[in-house]
Scaffold this motif. Sequence first.
Motif, PDB file in Angstrom:
ATOM      1  N   ILE A  10       0.826  -1.207   0.000  1.00  0.00           N
ATOM      2  CA  ILE A  10       0.000   0.000   0.000  1.00  0.00           C
ATOM      3  C   ILE A  10       0.860   1.256   0.000  1.00  0.00           C
ATOM      4  CG2 ILE A  10      -1.774   1.279   1.264  1.00  0.00           C
ATOM      5  CD1 ILE A  10      -2.687  -1.381   2.435  1.00  0.00           C
ATOM      6  N   TRP A  20      -1.078  -5.105   2.129  1.00  0.00           N
ATOM      7  CA  TRP A  20      -2.425  -5.595   2.388  1.00  0.00           C
ATOM      8  C   TRP A  20      -2.417  -6.773   3.357  1.00  0.00           C
ATOM      9  CZ3 TRP A  20      -6.512  -2.866   1.437  1.00  0.00           C
ATOM     10  CH2 TRP A  20      -6.512  -1.949   0.392  1.00  0.00           C
ATOM     11  N   HIS A  21      -1.387  -7.596   3.264  1.00  0.00           N
ATOM     12  CA  HIS A  21      -1.302  -8.761   4.146  1.00  0.00           C
ATOM     13  C   HIS A  21      -1.240  -8.328   5.606  1.00  0.00           C
ATOM     14  CE1 HIS A  21       0.528 -12.192   6.264  1.00  0.00           C
ATOM     15  NE2 HIS A  21      -0.053 -12.934   5.345  1.00  0.00           N
ATOM     16  N   LEU A  24      -4.697  -6.681   6.720  1.00  0.00           N
ATOM     17  CA  LEU A  24      -5.761  -7.673   6.929  1.00  0.00           C
ATOM     18  C   LEU A  24      -5.442  -8.587   8.106  1.00  0.00           C
ATOM     19  CD1 LEU A  24      -8.399  -7.905   5.291  1.00  0.00           C
ATOM     20  CD2 LEU A  24      -6.637  -6.622   4.088  1.00  0.00           C
ATOM     21  N   GLY A 137      -6.276 -11.038   2.880  1.00  0.00           N
ATOM     22  CA  GLY A 137      -4.985 -10.475   2.528  1.00  0.00           C
ATOM     23  C   GLY A 137      -4.176 -11.414   1.656  1.00  0.00           C
ATOM     24  N   ILE A 140      -5.345 -11.161  -1.879  1.00  0.00           N
ATOM     25  CA  ILE A 140      -4.929  -9.946  -2.579  1.00  0.00           C
ATOM     26  C   ILE A 140      -3.480 -10.024  -3.043  1.00  0.00           C
ATOM     27  CG2 ILE A 140      -4.491  -7.464  -2.299  1.00  0.00           C
ATOM     28  CD1 ILE A 140      -6.922  -7.371  -0.437  1.00  0.00           C
ATOM     29  N   ASN A 141      -2.587 -10.510  -2.161  1.00  0.00           N
ATOM     30  CA  ASN A 141      -1.162 -10.461  -2.520  1.00  0.00           C
ATOM     31  C   ASN A 141      -0.638 -11.747  -3.158  1.00  0.00           C
ATOM     32  OD1 ASN A 141      -0.828 -12.265  -0.427  1.00  0.00           O
ATOM     33  ND2 ASN A 141       0.347 -10.885   0.878  1.00  0.00           N
TER      34      ASN A 141
END
Length: 270
Positions: A10, A20-21, A24, A137, A140-141
């Motif tokens: 981010i 993001w990890h 989250l 998370g 997302i990653n």
Amino acid sequence: MIEIGIDPNIATIGPFTIGWHGILMLLGIIGGVSLTFYLAKRNGIPEDAIVTAAVWAVVAGLIGARLTHVLDNLDIYLNDPLSILALHKGGLGWYGGLIGGILAVLIYARIRKFPLARFADAAGFGVLLGLAIGRIGCTINGDAYGTPTSLPWGLVYTHPDAYATPFVAGHPAPVYEILWIGLVLGILWWLKGRVKPDGTIFVISLAAYAIGRFLISWVRAEPPVLGPLHQSHLISIGLLVVALALLAYRRVQWVRKEPVQETVTETPSK
């Protein structure tokens, strides 16, 4: 196929990267602890005991989760020991975190002497909720990514910083896990108050998660360690055996909920 081109990071502040990890994971801890606090308080456990036990569980859980990941990738971390502390970049072993958290609460329960089984039942819900949020998370990653697939719901990561192999469609293993956890939470909520003795809900949550994780691990991109079995397969089998043994030992009983009797007030005749 479903394309995910989100940057896993981010922002970067000095030497630290916010991803993001990490966000989250933090939200998962907050959500899991909050639900545990709510349910444990309803079970009659003192607030200070709940908070302290939760802190012990979170700290020991993070240490255990990181230790598991480091041991799995020891060759990488021996070349760069300082990266062991880079929790913000991800790299946590769920089963290591679970074992670390359980051991910490067991020790604290012996010191404080609070009702461990009732706390465990509340924690069973919180642990699963926190894990489900954390898996968002991973989705997302590209962490915990799946094996290649041609199914229409396969995930294709297009960002170069994603952990998954770029431009290769893979099973959405974290999404499978989120869906399984949602189903387990629904079943546990229905069982709440219907099974005895205390602690049964927690043990059932462990058994149910182990079954789901064993099945999902077949489509996770993990190296085999014993024939076709991954490390998570072996841990899932061990956890399931222990959970079933505990259920048999504690002689689980089904409790029927009595219907609520409505009170009828008669109007006196005039």
